[in-house]
Each structure stands twice: as C-alpha cells, then as structure tokens.
Design a protein around this motif. Sequence first.
Motif, PDB file in Angstrom:
ATOM      1  N   ASP A   6      -2.090   5.958  -4.917  1.00 48.43           N
ATOM      2  CA  ASP A   6      -0.730   6.878  -4.583  1.00 48.43           C
ATOM      3  C   ASP A   6      -0.651   4.780  -3.663  1.00 48.43           C
ATOM      4  N   PRO A   7       0.936   5.350  -3.122  1.00 50.95           N
ATOM      5  CA  PRO A   7       1.979   4.294  -2.331  1.00 50.95           C
ATOM      6  C   PRO A   7       0.869   4.460  -0.842  1.00 50.95           C
ATOM      7  N   ALA A   8       0.328   5.062  -0.656  1.00 53.92           N
ATOM      8  CA  ALA A   8      -0.235   5.129   1.164  1.00 53.92           C
ATOM      9  C   ALA A   8      -1.541   3.792   1.046  1.00 53.92           C
ATOM     10  N   TYR A   9      -1.972   4.276  -0.701  1.00 49.33           N
ATOM     11  CA  TYR A   9      -3.358   2.767  -0.907  1.00 49.33           C
ATOM     12  C   TYR A   9      -2.613   1.600  -1.433  1.00 49.33           C
ATOM     13  N   ALA A  10      -2.040   1.420  -1.979  1.00 50.59           N
ATOM     14  CA  ALA A  10      -1.050   0.481  -3.033  1.00 50.59           C
ATOM     15  C   ALA A  10       0.766  -0.079  -3.314  1.00 50.59           C
ATOM     16  N   PRO A  11       0.659   0.061  -1.038  1.00 49.52           N
ATOM     17  CA  PRO A  11       2.181   0.088  -1.182  1.00 49.52           C
ATOM     18  C   PRO A  11       3.257  -0.736  -1.955  1.00 49.52           C
ATOM     19  N   GLY A  12       2.582  -2.058  -2.092  1.00 46.12           N
ATOM     20  CA  GLY A  12       2.909  -3.036  -2.801  1.00 46.12           C
ATOM     21  C   GLY A  12       3.150  -2.833  -4.416  1.00 46.12           C
ATOM     22  N   THR A  13       4.484  -2.380  -4.742  1.00 46.20           N
ATOM     23  CA  THR A  13       4.643  -2.453  -6.085  1.00 46.20           C
ATOM     24  C   THR A  13       5.680  -1.664  -6.753  1.00 46.20           C
ATOM     25  N   GLY A  14       6.745  -2.537  -6.820  1.00 47.77           N
ATOM     26  CA  GLY A  14       8.189  -2.079  -7.857  1.00 47.77           C
ATOM     27  C   GLY A  14       8.050  -0.954  -7.985  1.00 47.77           C
ATOM     28  N   THR A  15       8.201   0.000  -8.671  1.00 49.67           N
ATOM     29  CA  THR A  15       8.424   1.698  -8.816  1.00 49.67           C
ATOM     30  C   THR A  15       7.005   2.859  -9.053  1.00 49.67           C
ATOM     31  N   PRO A  16       7.244   2.381  -7.149  1.00 51.64           N
ATOM     32  CA  PRO A  16       5.591   3.733  -6.289  1.00 51.64           C
ATOM     33  C   PRO A  16       6.335   4.949  -6.900  1.00 51.64           C
ATOM     34  N   GLU A  17       4.672   5.431  -7.194  1.00 48.96           N
ATOM     35  CA  GLU A  17       4.980   7.300  -7.026  1.00 48.96           C
ATOM     36  C   GLU A  17       4.063   7.787  -6.391  1.00 48.96           C
ATOM     37  N   VAL A  18       5.032   9.166  -5.731  1.00 45.81           N
ATOM     38  CA  VAL A  18       3.550   9.477  -4.338  1.00 45.81           C
ATOM     39  C   VAL A  18       3.017  10.385  -5.351  1.00 45.81           C
ATOM     40  N   ALA A  19       1.942  11.144  -4.494  1.00 46.26           N
ATOM     41  CA  ALA A  19       0.954  12.152  -5.006  1.00 46.26           C
ATOM     42  C   ALA A  19      -0.186  11.397  -6.692  1.00 46.26           C
ATOM     43  N   GLY A  20      -0.710  10.379  -5.788  1.00 43.44           N
ATOM     44  CA  GLY A  20      -1.740   9.364  -7.086  1.00 43.44           C
ATOM     45  C   GLY A  20      -3.123   9.493  -6.296  1.00 43.44           C
ATOM     46  N   PHE A  21      -3.779   8.227  -6.858  1.00 47.07           N
ATOM     47  CA  PHE A  21      -4.914   7.792  -6.444  1.00 47.07           C
ATOM     48  C   PHE A  21      -5.511   7.081  -5.736  1.00 47.07           C
ATOM     49  N   THR A  22      -6.513   7.366  -4.911  1.00 48.00           N
ATOM     50  CA  THR A  22      -6.930   7.182  -3.395  1.00 48.00           C
ATOM     51  C   THR A  22      -7.258   5.609  -4.344  1.00 48.00           C
ATOM     52  N   SER A  23      -8.534   4.763  -3.490  1.00 49.03           N
ATOM     53  CA  SER A  23      -9.003   3.468  -4.134  1.00 49.03           C
ATOM     54  C   SER A  23      -9.994   3.247  -4.589  1.00 49.03           C
ATOM     55  N   TYR A  24     -10.883   4.708  -4.274  1.00 50.84           N
ATOM     56  CA  TYR A  24     -11.777   4.815  -4.571  1.00 50.84           C
ATOM     57  C   TYR A  24     -12.211   5.528  -5.461  1.00 50.84           C
ATOM     58  N   GLU A  25     -11.309   6.983  -5.940  1.00 55.76           N
ATOM     59  CA  GLU A  25     -11.087   6.930  -6.780  1.00 55.76           C
ATOM     60  C   GLU A  25     -10.787   6.042  -8.269  1.00 55.76           C
ATOM     61  N   SER A  26      -9.601   5.243  -7.703  1.00 56.88           N
ATOM     62  CA  SER A  26      -9.170   4.237  -9.066  1.00 56.88           C
ATOM     63  C   SER A  26     -10.511   3.669  -8.991  1.00 56.88           C
ATOM     64  N   LEU A  27     -11.122   3.592  -8.660  1.00 56.88           N
ATOM     65  CA  LEU A  27     -12.581   1.400  -8.318  1.00 56.88           C
ATOM     66  C   LEU A  27     -13.411   2.964  -9.499  1.00 56.88           C
ATOM     67  N   SER A  28     -13.665   4.055  -9.221  1.00 55.65           N
ATOM     68  CA  SER A  28     -15.126   4.379  -9.228  1.00 55.65           C
ATOM     69  C   SER A  28     -14.766   5.052 -10.704  1.00 55.65           C
ATOM     70  N   LEU A  29     -12.722   5.583 -11.579  1.00 52.86           N
ATOM     71  CA  LEU A  29     -12.874   5.496 -13.017  1.00 52.86           C
ATOM     72  C   LEU A  29     -13.075   4.420 -13.656  1.00 52.86           C
ATOM     73  N   VAL A  30     -12.343   3.336 -13.528  1.00 50.39           N
ATOM     74  CA  VAL A  30     -12.311   2.112 -14.066  1.00 50.39           C
ATOM     75  C   VAL A  30     -14.273   1.803 -14.270  1.00 50.39           C
ATOM     76  N   ARG A  31     -14.923   2.269 -13.603  1.00 52.26           N
ATOM     77  CA  ARG A  31     -16.487   1.899 -13.610  1.00 52.26           C
ATOM     78  C   ARG A  31     -17.160   3.541 -14.429  1.00 52.26           C
TER      79      ARG A  31
END
Length: 315
Positions: free
Chosen positions: A244-269
């Motif tokens: 979610d751009p609330a956690y990762a604003p620095g990107t070229g084509t952001p989309e709202v209603a995404g995932f948190t940084s914690y969720e993203s790291l957990s999914l990769v792990r």
Amino acid sequence: MAEVKQPASALSSPRFCNMGTFMRMTKVDSAKGLDFAIAGAPFDTASSFRSGSRFGPNAIRNISAMMKPNNVILQVNIMENLKGGDIGDFNVTPGYIHPTYDAIEAGVAGILEENAVPIVLGGDHSITLAELRAVAKKYGPVALVHFDSHSDLCDEVFGQKYNHGTPFRRAIEEGLINPAHSIQIGMRGSLYDPNEHKMAADLGMLLIPAHKVREMGFEALIRTAMERVGDKPVFLTFDIDFVDPAYAPGTGTPEVAGFTSYESLSLVRAIKDMNFVGFDIVEVLPAYDSGEVTAYLAANIVFEYLSILAAKKKD
C-alpha cells in the motif's frame, strides 16, 4: 575476486561511511565462488507514468546500510551461511530497451554460470523479461511467483510490445515461464479492460487479486501458492507497489488498498521452502519516497531473500 567479508559493523564504522554496495557488502567483479550476487538494473524508460526508478538501485543500496546481517526470525546470519557480494550495475542504455535487455540478460547469465543466485535491484518491471531469458536458458521454463498490484500481462502499451506492463505476456510467448506452475498475487485497482484479470487464466496463469487474498486469508494463500509451484525452479519478482502507498509511497504507479510492510515481509518469508533460482525487486522511485521508507522496505525484502537462501544452506 575480492575476499568476501561480513558487512562492516556500525559499532566500529559509521553507517554513512563506505556506502555504495548493498548492506556495505564486498564489491565483487564476478560471481565466481559465490552463492549470490546483488546487481542493479537502473532502467526506467519503459515506465508508463512516473519515471525515476532508474535511481532505485542506488536508493536501496544507500539505505541498506541500516541493515544488519542476522535474521532473528529465521535464525541465520546471512554472511556466515552464504558467500556473496555486490557486483554493481548492468550497463543499461537509457531510452533503448532492447540493448538494455541484452546487457541485463548477459549480466544475469554471468551470475548463473557461476551457479550463484542473481538478486537484481530495479528499475521498472520491464527488466524482469531480460532476467527470465537468462534464467530460462539455464533452468528451462520456470515457475513465476509475482507480487504486484498489476498483472503486467498487457499485449501492448502505447502500441508497443515492450513496456513495464507487458513483460509476463512476452515471457509466456517466449516460453520462459511455466504458466501452469506460476502465480500472481495482489492485483487491484481500476482497469481499462474489465476482463484483465481473466486474461491471466486464459494464458494459463493463476491470478489472485488483493480482495480475494483478504477473503481467503494468508494461510490459504500460501498453501495455494506452494501447491501451484511444487518443486519447480522459481523466479520471485516483487513489485514494490504490491505494498500500500501508505507504506511504500515511492513508486511509479501506486494503487491503494494494498498490503502493509509487515504483511509483505511475512508473505515472502512464508514461501521460503520454494526452490528459488532468482529474485528481483522493482519500481522503487526515490523522488516520491518520503523518508526513504520505500527504499528501506525494498532493502528488507532483499534481506528476506538472502535469509531464505542462508536458511536453506544452513539446513
């Protein structure tokens, strides 16, 4: 090749000293004798909205000086269990995608020839096609695990076949990935074509959009992904706009209603038991990155990749 060492400790060397490589790792000239090699692909000519992800590799490397080598959750020190370093950037050609593809493919092939795992810092998502060309020459068609808010399966963008919205359509056509064992996760947002997500199924892919991920839950998602991929060689590509751009604003084509940084790291792990043969992280755009939070999250995702490799080797 330079002697491979632990990253410099901030207890003896300030983090703002001797930067320029990922986690201040050893700068290497080749992947000979290594388990992995970090490389940059600073190309953003294929971006369709905001440009500037060419500066992503440098931003990720700079903030990665904050990273420490021990992963507490996976109980590994990445550089005790692995040999690796930062090989620098591939010599891309700004404005010219096909010479850039040739350079990236050759660079990734050089890493693979030494039986090391390539970990590439982008750049826009078009770069992944060149990486997959190199990976497929070594392993054949691979399973693709794709975290993103966009499917990147367009046939054309602006009438062009090669764009950051088309790499996986081209990869399927070129026989680089095995759609039957591939999965795309996290797609969301408004679309021009209401059937875009159905297009993935028509191409043989499994696409699970963000709202379906929420409905089924992470445990069922991971089980589905593991069953889909099986024991096939896997290329993992992570577009930072999955978050979610609330956690990762620095990107070229952001989309709202995404995932948190914690969720993203957990999914990769959570997919650590897959048979990974290559990784990339793409679409970090520093000009829009407040407080370097996007670049730092990207660095942490790379750290999780490395930790997975280290855990496998330790075991």
